[in-house]
Design a protein around this motif. Structure first.
Motif, PDB file in Angstrom:
ATOM      1  N   PRO A 196      77.384  32.959 -21.780  1.00  0.00           N
ATOM      2  CA  PRO A 196      78.236  33.238 -22.928  1.00  0.00           C
ATOM      3  C   PRO A 196      78.972  34.571 -22.755  1.00  0.00           C
ATOM      4  O   PRO A 196      78.435  35.519 -22.163  1.00  0.00           O
ATOM      5  N   TRP A 197      80.177  34.632 -23.274  1.00  0.00           N
ATOM      6  CA  TRP A 197      81.051  35.785 -23.063  1.00  0.00           C
ATOM      7  C   TRP A 197      80.335  37.113 -23.323  1.00  0.00           C
ATOM      8  O   TRP A 197      80.328  38.006 -22.468  1.00  0.00           O
ATOM      9  N   ASP A 198      79.733  37.252 -24.490  1.00  0.00           N
ATOM     10  CA  ASP A 198      79.113  38.527 -24.853  1.00  0.00           C
ATOM     11  C   ASP A 198      77.869  38.839 -24.033  1.00  0.00           C
ATOM     12  O   ASP A 198      77.409  39.992 -24.017  1.00  0.00           O
ATOM     13  N   TRP A 244      92.851  30.845 -21.925  1.00  0.00           N
ATOM     14  CA  TRP A 244      91.448  31.218 -21.760  1.00  0.00           C
ATOM     15  C   TRP A 244      91.337  32.615 -21.167  1.00  0.00           C
ATOM     16  O   TRP A 244      92.155  33.019 -20.339  1.00  0.00           O
ATOM     17  N   ARG A 279      86.090  32.324 -22.774  1.00  0.00           N
ATOM     18  CA  ARG A 279      86.303  32.115 -24.199  1.00  0.00           C
ATOM     19  C   ARG A 279      87.761  31.767 -24.425  1.00  0.00           C
ATOM     20  O   ARG A 279      88.653  32.169 -23.651  1.00  0.00           O
ATOM     21  N   GLY A 280      88.023  30.991 -25.447  1.00  0.00           N
ATOM     22  CA  GLY A 280      89.380  30.643 -25.808  1.00  0.00           C
ATOM     23  C   GLY A 280      90.076  31.804 -26.499  1.00  0.00           C
ATOM     24  O   GLY A 280      89.423  32.724 -27.018  1.00  0.00           O
ATOM     25  N   LYS A 281      91.387  31.781 -26.501  1.00  0.00           N
ATOM     26  CA  LYS A 281      92.153  32.847 -27.128  1.00  0.00           C
ATOM     27  C   LYS A 281      91.806  32.988 -28.611  1.00  0.00           C
ATOM     28  O   LYS A 281      91.805  34.091 -29.153  1.00  0.00           O
ATOM     29  N   ASP A 282      91.434  31.870 -29.249  1.00  0.00           N
ATOM     30  CA  ASP A 282      91.109  31.929 -30.664  1.00  0.00           C
ATOM     31  C   ASP A 282      89.741  32.520 -30.928  1.00  0.00           C
ATOM     32  O   ASP A 282      89.359  32.778 -32.066  1.00  0.00           O
ATOM     33  N   GLU A 283      88.933  32.708 -29.866  1.00  0.00           N
ATOM     34  CA  GLU A 283      87.592  33.303 -30.028  1.00  0.00           C
ATOM     35  C   GLU A 283      87.607  34.801 -29.830  1.00  0.00           C
ATOM     36  O   GLU A 283      86.596  35.479 -30.102  1.00  0.00           O
ATOM     37  N   ALA A 284      88.681  35.335 -29.313  1.00  0.00           N
ATOM     38  CA  ALA A 284      88.720  36.776 -29.019  1.00  0.00           C
ATOM     39  C   ALA A 284      88.657  37.614 -30.288  1.00  0.00           C
ATOM     40  O   ALA A 284      89.127  37.203 -31.348  1.00  0.00           O
TER      41      ALA A 284
END
Length: 308
Positions: A252-254, A282, A303-308
Motif C-alpha cells: 500500500p502507498w503509505d 496513477w 495510487r490513483g490520482k483521486d487517492e492523492a
C-alpha cells in the motif's frame, strides 16, 4: 496520530519472485502452456490462481551467465537421505494436495513439460512427504510438494490440477544469520530452523511474504540477480527495472515509507530510498531493501490520482 497508528506495521501484499530468463516471451509461453498460468502481462508476469496458486515476474538476462538456477542446498542434519534430490536444486516450491501431485505431474508431462525428478515419497517426524521436480524453459527448478500426517487416512477424491501456493527459495551463506535477519530486521512473524520465513497473518494464506532459505554448500552458489537487460522498442513489453530485483512486493502507498523506516531502525540496508513517480492517472512509489546476502526486495506502491 493515535498510539495504534504509531505502532502500525507496514503491510506486505502480493509478492513475486523475479527470474532472469533468456527470452521473456518464450518463458511466459512456457508458463502459460505448461503450467497453465492465465495472467500473462507485458510486465513479465506469469500468474495462476486467485487465492494462492503461483506467480512470478520474468525479465531478460543481460548475459546467459546470469541465468543461474539454484544449486543443491546443504542437507539438514536430521533430514532423511531421500528427502532431497542429490542432482537438482529448488528455485520455487509449490504446495499441492496429496492426491493431486501425480495427477499434476502427468498433466505437465502431457503439455510438454520436463519432469526432472519423478514423484517420490518419504517419512519424517510423523509426516508422509511426496515430491516431484519440474524444470522450466530456462532450467529453473520447480518442486511440487505434498504432505500429510501419518495419522491421517488417505482420501480418494477426484484429483485436480490445482496449486495451493508457491514459495520462493533462495540459497544463503549462513542460514542462522539469515533467519535472524528475516526475523529481526525484515520483521517476519514466523521463522523456523528449516528456513521458512513469513511476514503476514498466518490465517490469511494469500497474500503474505514467504520465502524458504537454504544453506548454500559453497559461497559461489549464493547469487542474487544481476541487473537485467533493457528491452527497448518491443511493443507491449516492459523494458525492465533500473535495479536488480530478486523479489517484488506490492505494498500500500503509505506503507512503503513505513516499511523502509522499520527496516532502517533495525539496522537493515536500504538499497534505494523511496522515490515517487507521478503519471497522468496513477502515481507510484518504489523503494529497495537488501538482505544479508545482497538479495533485493523491491517494494512498489501505487495510487490513483483521486487517492492523492
Amino acid at each position: 496520530m493515535t498510539s495504534n497508528e504509531s505502532n502500525r506495521r507496514g503491510e506486505f501484499g502480493l509478492t513475486f519472485p523475479v527470474r532472469l530468463v533468456s527470452d521473456v516471451r518464450k518463458s511466459q509461453e512456457w508458463y502459460r502452456n505448461v503450467l497453465q498460468c492465465h495472467d500473462i502481462s507485458g510486465y513479465g508476469h506469469a500468474t495462476r490462481g486467485d487465492g494462492g496458486g503461483m506467480g512470478l515476474i520474468v525479465v531478460t538476462a543481460a548475459s546467459p551467465d546470469h541465468i543461474r538456477p539454484n544449486a543443491v542446498a546443504q542437507k539438514h542434519k536430521d533430514e532423511p537421505a531421500e528427502a532431497a534430490s542429490s542432482e537438482y536444486g529448488c528455485d520455487s516450491l509449490i504446495e499441492v494436495a496429496w492426491d493431486n501431485l501425480e495427477y499434476i505431474v502427468e498433466e505437465v508431462r502431457s503439455r510438454g513439460g520436463k519432469i526432472t525428478v519423478e514423484p517420490y515419497e518419504y517419512t519424517h517426524e510423523g509426516w508422509f512427504h511426496k515430491k516431484a521436480h519440474i524444470a522450466d524453459y530456462d532450467g529453473y527448478n520447480i518442486v511440487l510438494s505434498a504432505n500429510r500426517s501419518q495419522t491421517d487416512e488417505s482420501t480418494s477424491h477426484q484429483p485436480e490440477d490445482k496449486f495451493m501456493k508457491t514459495i520462493q527459495v533462495r540459497l544463503v551463506s549462513d542460514l542462522k544469520k539469515s533467519l535472524d535477519w528475516y526475523k529481526n530486521v525484515l520483521g517476519c512473524d514466523e521463522v523456523n530452523d528449516y528456513g521458512y520465513a513469513r511476514r503476514g497473518d498466518p490465517d490469511v494464506p494469500y497474500p503474505v511474504m514467504e520465502v524458504i532459505l537454504q544453506q548454500a554448500v559453497s559461497p559461489q552458489d549464493v547469487h542474487p540477480n544481476a541487473l537485467s537487460a533493457k528491452v527497448r522498442g518491443v511493443e507491449g513489453l516492459w523494458e525492465g527495472p533500473d535495479e536488480p530485483w530478486d523479489t517484488f512486493v506490492h505494498v500500500p502507498w503509505d506503507d512503503v515509507k513505513l516499511i523502509v523506516e522499520e527496516v532502517r531502525a533495525r539496522g537493515g540496508i536500504i538499497g534505494s530510498e523511496p522515490i515517487e513517480f507521478h503519471g497522468d492517472e496513477w502515481d507510484s512509489i518504489n523503494a529497495q531493501i537488501v538482505d544479508l546476502d545482497g538479495y533485493s526486495i523491491f517494494l512498489g506502491g501505487m495510487r490513483g490520482k483521486d487517492e492523492a
